[in-house]
Design a protein around this motif. Structure first.
Motif, PDB file in Angstrom:
ATOM      1  N   MET A   1       0.837  -1.190   0.000  1.00 50.42           N
ATOM      2  CA  MET A   1       0.000   0.000   0.000  1.00 50.42           C
ATOM      3  C   MET A   1       0.876   1.246   0.000  1.00 50.42           C
ATOM      4  N   LEU A   2       0.427   2.278  -0.714  1.00 50.52           N
ATOM      5  CA  LEU A   2       1.169   3.526  -0.866  1.00 50.52           C
ATOM      6  C   LEU A   2       0.235   4.698  -0.575  1.00 50.52           C
ATOM      7  N   VAL A   3       0.750   5.704   0.139  1.00 54.22           N
ATOM      8  CA  VAL A   3       0.000   6.939   0.381  1.00 54.22           C
ATOM      9  C   VAL A   3       0.786   8.088  -0.220  1.00 54.22           C
ATOM     10  N   THR A   4       0.218   8.753  -1.235  1.00 54.95           N
ATOM     11  CA  THR A   4       0.854   9.959  -1.746  1.00 54.95           C
ATOM     12  C   THR A   4       0.560  11.098  -0.777  1.00 54.95           C
ATOM     13  N   GLY A   5       1.555  11.976  -0.603  1.00 57.96           N
ATOM     14  CA  GLY A   5       1.408  12.976   0.451  1.00 57.96           C
ATOM     15  C   GLY A   5       1.464  12.333   1.825  1.00 57.96           C
ATOM     16  N   GLY A   6       2.167  11.200   1.910  1.00 58.20           N
ATOM     17  CA  GLY A   6       2.196  10.426   3.141  1.00 58.20           C
ATOM     18  C   GLY A   6       3.015  11.018   4.264  1.00 58.20           C
ATOM     19  N   SER A   7       3.602  12.201   4.043  1.00 58.49           N
ATOM     20  CA  SER A   7       4.272  12.931   5.116  1.00 58.49           C
ATOM     21  C   SER A   7       3.540  14.233   5.432  1.00 58.49           C
ATOM     22  N   GLY A   8       2.331  14.389   4.880  1.00 57.10           N
ATOM     23  CA  GLY A   8       1.566  15.608   5.070  1.00 57.10           C
ATOM     24  C   GLY A   8       0.721  15.600   6.328  1.00 57.10           C
ATOM     25  N   TYR A   9      -0.072  16.636   6.490  1.00 53.93           N
ATOM     26  CA  TYR A   9      -0.911  16.843   7.683  1.00 53.93           C
ATOM     27  C   TYR A   9      -1.804  15.635   7.951  1.00 53.93           C
ATOM     28  N   LEU A  10      -2.558  15.191   6.944  1.00 46.42           N
ATOM     29  CA  LEU A  10      -3.395  14.007   7.087  1.00 46.42           C
ATOM     30  C   LEU A  10      -2.657  12.736   6.692  1.00 46.42           C
ATOM     31  N   GLY A  11      -1.834  12.839   5.652  1.00 47.51           N
ATOM     32  CA  GLY A  11      -1.176  11.665   5.095  1.00 47.51           C
ATOM     33  C   GLY A  11      -0.306  10.933   6.096  1.00 47.51           C
ATOM     34  N   THR A  12       0.344  11.665   7.005  1.00 46.92           N
ATOM     35  CA  THR A  12       1.173  11.026   8.020  1.00 46.92           C
ATOM     36  C   THR A  12       0.354  10.035   8.843  1.00 46.92           C
ATOM     37  N   HIS A  13      -0.850  10.448   9.218  1.00 46.87           N
ATOM     38  CA  HIS A  13      -1.712   9.593  10.040  1.00 46.87           C
ATOM     39  C   HIS A  13      -2.283   8.431   9.232  1.00 46.87           C
ATOM     40  N   VAL A  14      -2.686   8.695   7.988  1.00 40.40           N
ATOM     41  CA  VAL A  14      -3.229   7.628   7.146  1.00 40.40           C
ATOM     42  C   VAL A  14      -2.143   6.592   6.859  1.00 40.40           C
ATOM     43  N   ARG A  15      -0.950   7.042   6.565  1.00 37.39           N
ATOM     44  CA  ARG A  15       0.157   6.117   6.284  1.00 37.39           C
ATOM     45  C   ARG A  15       0.451   5.232   7.495  1.00 37.39           C
ATOM     46  N   ARG A  16       0.456   5.822   8.685  1.00 41.98           N
ATOM     47  CA  ARG A  16       0.713   5.037   9.892  1.00 41.98           C
ATOM     48  C   ARG A  16      -0.423   4.062  10.170  1.00 41.98           C
ATOM     49  N   PHE A  17      -1.652   4.463   9.904  1.00 43.22           N
ATOM     50  CA  PHE A  17      -2.814   3.594  10.118  1.00 43.22           C
ATOM     51  C   PHE A  17      -2.657   2.295   9.332  1.00 43.22           C
ATOM     52  N   PHE A  18      -2.173   2.413   8.095  1.00 42.79           N
ATOM     53  CA  PHE A  18      -2.050   1.256   7.210  1.00 42.79           C
ATOM     54  C   PHE A  18      -0.632   0.662   7.162  1.00 42.79           C
ATOM     55  N   SER A  19       0.318   1.282   7.870  1.00 45.47           N
ATOM     56  CA  SER A  19       1.727   0.883   7.735  1.00 45.47           C
ATOM     57  C   SER A  19       2.128   0.883   6.255  1.00 45.47           C
ATOM     58  N   ALA A  20       1.738   1.954   5.568  1.00 47.09           N
ATOM     59  CA  ALA A  20       1.946   2.068   4.120  1.00 47.09           C
ATOM     60  C   ALA A  20       3.265   2.786   3.823  1.00 47.09           C
ATOM     61  N   ASP A  21       3.677   2.712   2.562  1.00 55.84           N
ATOM     62  CA  ASP A  21       4.842   3.456   2.094  1.00 55.84           C
ATOM     63  C   ASP A  21       4.446   4.900   1.771  1.00 55.84           C
ATOM     64  N   ASP A  22       5.443   5.759   1.789  1.00 54.44           N
ATOM     65  CA  ASP A  22       5.231   7.182   1.538  1.00 54.44           C
ATOM     66  C   ASP A  22       5.700   7.557   0.131  1.00 54.44           C
ATOM     67  N   PHE A  23       4.863   8.309  -0.562  1.00 62.02           N
ATOM     68  CA  PHE A  23       5.240   8.908  -1.845  1.00 62.02           C
ATOM     69  C   PHE A  23       5.050  10.411  -1.676  1.00 62.02           C
ATOM     70  N   SER A  24       6.131  11.117  -1.433  1.00 60.27           N
ATOM     71  CA  SER A  24       6.060  12.562  -1.229  1.00 60.27           C
ATOM     72  C   SER A  24       7.414  13.170  -1.516  1.00 60.27           C
ATOM     73  N   ARG A  25       7.454  14.478  -1.571  1.00 59.78           N
ATOM     74  CA  ARG A  25       8.733  15.150  -1.811  1.00 59.78           C
ATOM     75  C   ARG A  25       9.707  14.916  -0.671  1.00 59.78           C
ATOM     76  N   ARG A  26       9.178  14.653   0.525  1.00 64.57           N
ATOM     77  CA  ARG A  26      10.066  14.355   1.648  1.00 64.57           C
ATOM     78  C   ARG A  26      10.716  12.976   1.494  1.00 64.57           C
ATOM     79  N   SER A  27      10.119  12.134   0.674  1.00 60.20           N
ATOM     80  CA  SER A  27      10.758  10.855   0.351  1.00 60.20           C
ATOM     81  C   SER A  27      11.393  10.909  -1.038  1.00 60.20           C
ATOM     82  N   ASN A  28      11.602  12.157  -1.514  1.00 59.99           N
ATOM     83  CA  ASN A  28      12.288  12.411  -2.796  1.00 59.99           C
ATOM     84  C   ASN A  28      11.509  11.861  -3.990  1.00 59.99           C
TER      85      ASN A  28
END
Length: 278
Positions: A1-28
């Motif tokens: 599972m992947l969350v785009t914006g997974g380091s953002g305001y909401l995305g951080t929480h959604v990513r942790r909920f699912f133990s998903a990977d992050d797709f964001s500028r913070r992950s380059n």
């Protein structure tokens, strides 16, 4: 599972909920980079939260590129049978929502002064519709109301979190004079549960208004007063006649469709959700 914006305001929480990977500028990674976007082909589920959220006219071009073209870059790389969940916004309805007490998915999206942000999100919806059908991807669109969460590092807070943090630190809160807007608010874990409900369902497509609904709706001043009472602090409210009233003035999501089709409803009420922020 992947969350785009997974380091953002909401995305951080959604990513942790699912133990998903992050797709964001913070992950380059950048959704506007076609080679980066190809990475979504390796995932069974993509929850697309990344967006440029700015209603100023000067930001329109970047909104259309990020929210529309960025969505196109992702959805056209999804594999058959995979799941793509797109975070749209209630604001696609604009002033059309003023005619409904509880807004359902049949509310018109005709142009009535929406910004580039809202129209870019609506165009993104059309890309999702087209490419999901073309590539046999299971696709869900959430027209989200006011989703709130605990603060996350380096991110701008949503208005509910902003109110809580302002009251905690004794900062004034600006509100428009001459009106008391109402919003239905939804705790972020209920957003994640809505994503899970679609993933677990047998549906191939879905378009849903997503918010707290009538049971989790309140005026902005009521929300502020509740928080102040919880922590025994007096909020400082500044009535600003220069601050425009939001459009629409009142917005409450009709949750009938998502309840009937996905069996989902909010589990976290206003009181519990606000306490989670404290």
């Amino acid at each position: 599972m992947l969350v785009t914006g997974g380091s953002g305001y909401l995305g951080t929480h959604v990513r942790r909920f699912f133990s998903a990977d992050d797709f964001s500028r913070r992950s380059n990674l950048d959704i506007l980079d076609s080679r980066d976007a190809e990475k979504v082909e390796n995932y069974d589920v993509v929850i697309h939260l990344a967006a440029h959220l700015d209603k100023h006219p000067d930001a329109a071009d970047l909104c259309f590129r990020t929210n529309a073209e960025g969505t196109l870059n992702l959805i056209r790389n999804m594999q058959p049978g995979s799941v793509f969940i797109y975070a749209s916004t209630k604001d696609v309805y604009g002033r059309n929502a003023d005619s409904s007490q509880d807004v359902n998915e049949n509310c018109p999206t005709d142009y009535c002064g929406q910004s580039g942000l809202e129209w870019s999100k609506l165009i993104g919806e059309r890309y999702v519709d087209y490419y999901a059908a073309k590539q046999k991807v299971r696709a869900c669109i959430f027209r989200m109301s006011s989703v709130y969460a605990r603060p996350t590092s380096g991110n701008e807070n949503g208005f509910v979190t902003h109110y809580v943090e302002s009251i905690k630190h004794g900062l004034s809160i600006r509100l428009p004079a001459g009106g008391d807007p109402m919003r239905d608010i939804l705790y972020v874990d209920d957003l994640s549960r809505a994503c899970q409900a679609f993933i677990d369902s047998s549906r191939t497509t879905g378009l849903y208004n997503l918010g707290g609904g009538r049971h989790n709706a309140a005026g902005l001043r009521e929300i502020i007063k509740r928080v102040g009472k919880m922590i025994d602090l007096q909020p400082v409210i500044k009535e600003d006649p220069m601050l425009p009233l939001p459009v629409p003035l009142n917005y409450v999501s009709d949750l009938t469709r998502i309840r009937d089709e996905l069996g989902w409803q909010p589990q976290t009420g206003i009181e519990e959700g606000l306490r989670n922020l404290l």
